[in-house]
Design a protein around this motif. Structure first.
Motif, PDB file in Angstrom:
ATOM      1  N   ASN A 221     -84.136  16.613  28.609  1.00 32.12           N
ATOM      2  CA  ASN A 221     -83.235  17.501  28.447  1.00 32.12           C
ATOM      3  C   ASN A 221     -81.944  17.362  28.989  1.00 32.12           C
ATOM      4  O   ASN A 221     -80.884  17.280  28.086  1.00 32.12           O
ATOM      5  CB  ASN A 221     -83.581  18.961  28.523  1.00 32.12           C
ATOM      6  CG  ASN A 221     -82.949  20.020  27.457  1.00 32.12           C
ATOM      7  OD1 ASN A 221     -83.216  19.904  26.534  1.00 32.12           O
ATOM      8  ND2 ASN A 221     -82.311  20.854  28.588  1.00 32.12           N
ATOM      9  N   GLN A 222     -81.750  17.044  30.201  1.00 28.14           N
ATOM     10  CA  GLN A 222     -80.403  16.631  30.895  1.00 28.14           C
ATOM     11  C   GLN A 222     -80.005  15.452  30.409  1.00 28.14           C
ATOM     12  O   GLN A 222     -78.920  15.105  30.125  1.00 28.14           O
ATOM     13  CB  GLN A 222     -80.883  16.509  32.526  1.00 28.14           C
ATOM     14  CG  GLN A 222     -81.008  17.757  32.928  1.00 28.14           C
ATOM     15  CD  GLN A 222     -80.205  18.848  32.776  1.00 28.14           C
ATOM     16  OE1 GLN A 222     -78.658  18.554  33.371  1.00 28.14           O
ATOM     17  NE2 GLN A 222     -80.193  19.926  32.267  1.00 28.14           N
ATOM     18  N   PHE A 225     -78.483  16.127  26.954  1.00 29.77           N
ATOM     19  CA  PHE A 225     -77.087  16.875  27.141  1.00 29.77           C
ATOM     20  C   PHE A 225     -76.089  15.871  27.494  1.00 29.77           C
ATOM     21  O   PHE A 225     -75.029  16.078  27.194  1.00 29.77           O
ATOM     22  CB  PHE A 225     -77.306  17.749  28.169  1.00 29.77           C
ATOM     23  CG  PHE A 225     -77.806  19.045  27.748  1.00 29.77           C
ATOM     24  CD1 PHE A 225     -77.721  19.610  26.659  1.00 29.77           C
ATOM     25  CD2 PHE A 225     -78.621  19.744  28.564  1.00 29.77           C
ATOM     26  CE1 PHE A 225     -78.052  20.795  26.286  1.00 29.77           C
ATOM     27  CE2 PHE A 225     -79.067  21.013  28.280  1.00 29.77           C
ATOM     28  CZ  PHE A 225     -78.838  21.587  27.079  1.00 29.77           C
ATOM     29  N   ARG A 229     -72.784  14.987  25.601  1.00 30.79           N
ATOM     30  CA  ARG A 229     -71.438  15.151  26.188  1.00 30.79           C
ATOM     31  C   ARG A 229     -70.639  13.778  26.110  1.00 30.79           C
ATOM     32  O   ARG A 229     -69.338  13.686  25.633  1.00 30.79           O
ATOM     33  CB  ARG A 229     -71.507  15.425  27.767  1.00 30.79           C
ATOM     34  CG  ARG A 229     -70.183  15.991  28.125  1.00 30.79           C
ATOM     35  CD  ARG A 229     -70.334  16.472  29.773  1.00 30.79           C
ATOM     36  NE  ARG A 229     -69.117  16.581  30.305  1.00 30.79           N
ATOM     37  CZ  ARG A 229     -68.701  18.056  30.174  1.00 30.79           C
ATOM     38  NH1 ARG A 229     -69.374  18.880  29.458  1.00 30.79           N
ATOM     39  NH2 ARG A 229     -67.626  18.309  30.876  1.00 30.79           N
ATOM     40  N   VAL A 391     -78.114  23.967  20.464  1.00 32.58           N
ATOM     41  CA  VAL A 391     -77.350  22.881  20.566  1.00 32.58           C
ATOM     42  C   VAL A 391     -77.137  22.481  19.112  1.00 32.58           C
ATOM     43  O   VAL A 391     -75.931  21.936  18.783  1.00 32.58           O
ATOM     44  CB  VAL A 391     -78.161  21.445  21.390  1.00 32.58           C
ATOM     45  CG1 VAL A 391     -77.337  20.361  21.464  1.00 32.58           C
ATOM     46  CG2 VAL A 391     -78.416  22.281  22.657  1.00 32.58           C
ATOM     47  N   TYR A 423     -77.427  24.648  29.001  1.00 28.34           N
ATOM     48  CA  TYR A 423     -75.838  24.228  28.618  1.00 28.34           C
ATOM     49  C   TYR A 423     -75.582  23.049  29.497  1.00 28.34           C
ATOM     50  O   TYR A 423     -74.307  23.210  29.953  1.00 28.34           O
ATOM     51  CB  TYR A 423     -74.953  25.233  28.697  1.00 28.34           C
ATOM     52  CG  TYR A 423     -75.720  26.685  28.049  1.00 28.34           C
ATOM     53  CD1 TYR A 423     -75.659  26.848  26.729  1.00 28.34           C
ATOM     54  CD2 TYR A 423     -76.089  27.728  28.923  1.00 28.34           C
ATOM     55  CE1 TYR A 423     -76.180  27.832  25.803  1.00 28.34           C
ATOM     56  CE2 TYR A 423     -76.498  28.978  28.149  1.00 28.34           C
ATOM     57  CZ  TYR A 423     -76.749  28.862  26.801  1.00 28.34           C
ATOM     58  OH  TYR A 423     -77.147  29.926  26.149  1.00 28.34           O
ATOM     59  N   GLU A 425     -74.633  20.321  29.048  1.00 31.86           N
ATOM     60  CA  GLU A 425     -73.572  19.320  28.461  1.00 31.86           C
ATOM     61  C   GLU A 425     -72.177  20.064  28.421  1.00 31.86           C
ATOM     62  O   GLU A 425     -71.297  19.391  27.870  1.00 31.86           O
ATOM     63  CB  GLU A 425     -73.752  19.010  26.951  1.00 31.86           C
ATOM     64  CG  GLU A 425     -73.339  19.850  25.834  1.00 31.86           C
ATOM     65  CD  GLU A 425     -74.263  21.171  25.429  1.00 31.86           C
ATOM     66  OE1 GLU A 425     -74.221  21.612  24.484  1.00 31.86           O
ATOM     67  OE2 GLU A 425     -74.855  21.492  26.463  1.00 31.86           O
ATOM     68  N   GLN A 625     -84.161  26.229  24.187  1.00 33.39           N
ATOM     69  CA  GLN A 625     -84.316  24.947  24.205  1.00 33.39           C
ATOM     70  C   GLN A 625     -85.520  24.482  23.892  1.00 33.39           C
ATOM     71  O   GLN A 625     -85.883  23.291  24.033  1.00 33.39           O
ATOM     72  CB  GLN A 625     -83.434  24.080  25.157  1.00 33.39           C
ATOM     73  CG  GLN A 625     -82.040  24.232  25.413  1.00 33.39           C
ATOM     74  CD  GLN A 625     -81.329  24.063  24.500  1.00 33.39           C
ATOM     75  OE1 GLN A 625     -81.367  23.142  23.510  1.00 33.39           O
ATOM     76  NE2 GLN A 625     -80.394  25.306  23.950  1.00 33.39           N
TER      77      GLN A 625
END
Length: 683
Positions: A221-222, A225, A229, A391, A423, A425, A625
């Protein structure tokens, strides 16, 4: 495109041996549509069994596994009564096997007289006799595991059957290349991914296996993101440098708080760049997010761009429209509203105004996502109640226009670890102070046996010219039962107070709902009975009393949100939390927390602590998510490590193109965060 190595996991659930149309239905109710869904459907607990050769009273209270021989059937005289099967062990000791549920025919087929059967269940004393209620039965000579997983279930499937499907799903799982940084993996003593999956199903108490899987999900997930971004920053948007002329014309009866002024400066700096802004604004109920959003929209209009303000519901969209019309009265700014109910000429006129640029600010629901809605120069999109939008929807809105700046807002304060999870990003601003003059809401907890007194107090309140909300409980995960509770309460109050009582719920048509809300806002209705449809956005300053029925059934964050419907004027407001007769320890802690604090950020952190106690609060929100393996405990303990590891991959290890990046790309597809891969490819 998903790698071939993952295809066995993303096959339909019917690919598993034994899953036909009959079993596919209960699996579907659990959201298990594919093999991977079954593999990620982890046990919720386990049974420890004691294998025994003979019955013994000292085992009462334990779950045992033993071979028994049925010797007699005893059916109850009543149809609702149990069927008893008297059975003996190898030494001739007696036990009763008890089955409830109508006809005894199926019991007789499963337990044939004088044929030994392996049986497992909790041994209990009933008077001087031993009994086992609804024991599990072994197939043939099959034994029972000493520790067996228990799975979340739906009607029509047993835990053992689901365990068998999970075992086969794990068997189909391939060995995947390692995506975790080697030093981090060694530090935590984590197994490989496939081993962790197998261990988590075999032994639900295996903390290292569960931790590894949770980490993988957080890491994917990170990483997604960060890719989102990076893609956003790589796109060239439009720098918006407002000259302040419209903001200077705005006549406000109050000064902005320090937190509002700080956030407005942050937004002004962001949108002055050509890289599109991605900012989340968190503010507690009543902290003044609408003013910040208005200032941001005026900045865009000053710079010659259009602004879009997206709300999750029709009520909230039209309320924002009315608020901005009042705030911007006298300014040369054209504000319009567009929701799903706008048809015909009204809709066509709005669409033309957006396309030719004569509309400066559009406020609306998801209708402003639609392809037919074209903007001449969209520069800024504001999304209210961000938790309702995922997202994908954030990216879809950004697709309108030339990479517009995005300001997302939420009135649900979120613990920092969960902010990073949901959240990651986005840059984050917090409105952590209240405008002057806002009085804290006085909150009291009242037992349901004092309901009559509450109704009497409600009568005195509305006789004195006050207005009130009465919020009904979520009885089950069902709109029907939720609606039934609200209708029953409204009928009871209408029998007492007549047409001064109105009702709103999620199943009403928008026009009907708006009519009741308008009557309440105008003071024509004194008491508004509602489901949690009034959770966000409803603004009636004269409503200074709120009754929340069966408050112990609500999550902490939701209680705080609902309570925020009052306290919107300068007068004293009261919230009455009606509790049930029996409370769990966690429910008691929740009610005490909400009684003693009006600080949404503190309440959010406390909510996370209480979830750690083992009781998950509230329901999954549509914008979340979709975490399946990571729990709140994992968010708190692993989120930062996952964030740092993803950053290390991008900054040091070659991103998705290096050796570890190839493995990480597989992880993105495995956890269905592959939108990040697509963005990187297209960007």
């Amino acid at each position: 495109m998903r790698p071939d190595i993952l295809k066995p996991l993303f096959a339909e659930v019917t690919a598993l041996k034994g899953v036909g149309p009959g079993l596919a239905k209960p699996l579907d109710k659990l959201g298990l549509h594919r093999v991977i869904d079954v593999a990620f459907h982890l046990p919720s607990g386990f049974i420890d069994r004691v294998p025994r050769d003979e019955l013994d009273m000292v085992d009462a209270g334990r779950t045992i596994a033993i071979t028994l021989t049925p010797v007699e059937y005893k059916s109850s005289a009543s149809q609702r009564g149990p069927t008893r099967v008297h059975a003996i062990d190898a030494k001739g000791n007696y036990v009763s096997l008890i089955y409830f549920g109508g006809s005894s025919g199926w019991v007789r087929k499963l337990l044939l007289l004088n044929e030994p059967k392996r049986v497992s269940g909790k041994l209990e004393m009933y008077g001087q006799e031993l009994q086992i209620i609804h024991p599990d039965l072994g197939d043939g000579d099959e034994g029972f595991r000493e520790r067996e997983a228990i799975y979340p279930l739906s009607e029509g499937i047993t835990s053992r059957r689901l365990g068998q499907f999970a075992h086969e799903a794990v068997e189909r799982a391939p060995d995947l290349p390692e995506w975790i940084e080697p030093g981090l993996k060694a530090q935590h003593q984590w197994p490989g991914w496939r081993e962790a999956l197998a261990r988590a199903h075999a032994d639900p108490a295996d903390a290292k296996a569960r931790e590894r899987l949770a980490y993988d999900e957080l890491f994917a997930n990170q990483l997604a993101f960060m890719l989102v971004r990076a893609s956003s920053r790589a796109r060239r948007g439009r720098a918006l440098a407002g000259d302040g002329r419209l903001r200077d014309m705005l006549k406000l009866p109050y000064e902005a708080t320090n937190a509002q002024a700080r956030t407005i400066r942050e937004i002004e700096g962001d949108i002055a760049q050509s890289s599109p802004m991605l900012r989340l604004l968190q503010g507690d109920v009543g902290s003044g997010k609408t003013l910040v959003a208005t200032m941001a929209l005026l900045m865009a209009v000053e710079a010659g761009a259009q602004g879009a303000f997206l709300a999750p519901t029709e009520i909230l969209a039209r309320q924002h429209y009315d608020t901005l019309q009042r705030m911007l009265a006298g300014l040369p700014v054209n504000v319009a509203v567009l929701t799903g109910r706008d048809k015909g000429r009204v809709r066509e006129s709005t669409l033309m105004g957006l396309a030719d640029g004569s509309i400066d600010i559009l406020i609306g629901t998801h209708a402003i996502f639609q392809e037919a809605v074209a903007y001449k120069r969209l520069g800024l999109a504001v999304v209210d109640e961000q938790h309702r939008f995922g997202v994908a929807q954030r990216l879809l809105l950004q697709g309108k226009g030339n990479a517009p700046h995005l300001l997302a807002m939420t009135a649900t304060p979120i613990p920092r670890t969960l902010t990073l999870a949901q959240y990651g990003e986005m840059d984050v601003s917090r409105l952590d102070e209240m405008p002057p003059g806002r009085q804290p809401i006085e909150t009291r907890v009242v037992s349901e046996d004092r309901l009559g007194e509450v109704v009497e107090a409600l009568g005195r309140h509305i006789d004195g010219g006050g207005q009130a909300y009465w919020v009904c409980p979520l009885v089950e995960e069902s709109e029907k039962s939720d609606l039934a509770a609200a209708e029953a309460r409204a009928a009871a109050l209408q029998s007492r107070f007549g047409d001064r009582v109105g009702l709103v719920h999620g199943r009403m048509k928008p026009a009907e709902k708006d009519a009741v809300m308008s009557a309440f806002a105008a003071g024509k209705v004194s008491v508004l009975v509602a489901t949690t449809v009034i959770e966000v956005g409803v603004d009636v300053p004269n409503a200074t009393l709120i009754v929340i029925e069966h408050a112990d059934r609500f999550g902490l964050a939701q209680l705080h949100q609902v309570r925020g419907r009052v306290g919107r004027g300068s007068g004293r407001s009261i919230c009455l939390l009606i509790r049930g007769a029996e409370l769990t320890e966690t429910s008691r802690e929740r009610l005490l927390t909400i009684r003693d604090s009006n600080d949404g950020f503190y309440i959010a952190e406390r909510d996370l602590e209480l979830r750690k106690a083992g009781e998950m609060l509230g329901t999954r929100q549509s914008g979340d998510q979709g975490y399946r393996l990571a729990s709140p405990e994992h968010f708190a303990s692993l989120q930062q490590a996952a964030h740092d590891d993803a950053r290390l991959l991008i900054d040091r290890d070659g991103g998705l193109n290096g050796p570890r990046g190839t493995a990480a790309r597989t992880a993105l597809y495995l956890f269905e965060r592959d939108a990040g891969v697509a963005l990187l490819r297209s960007g």
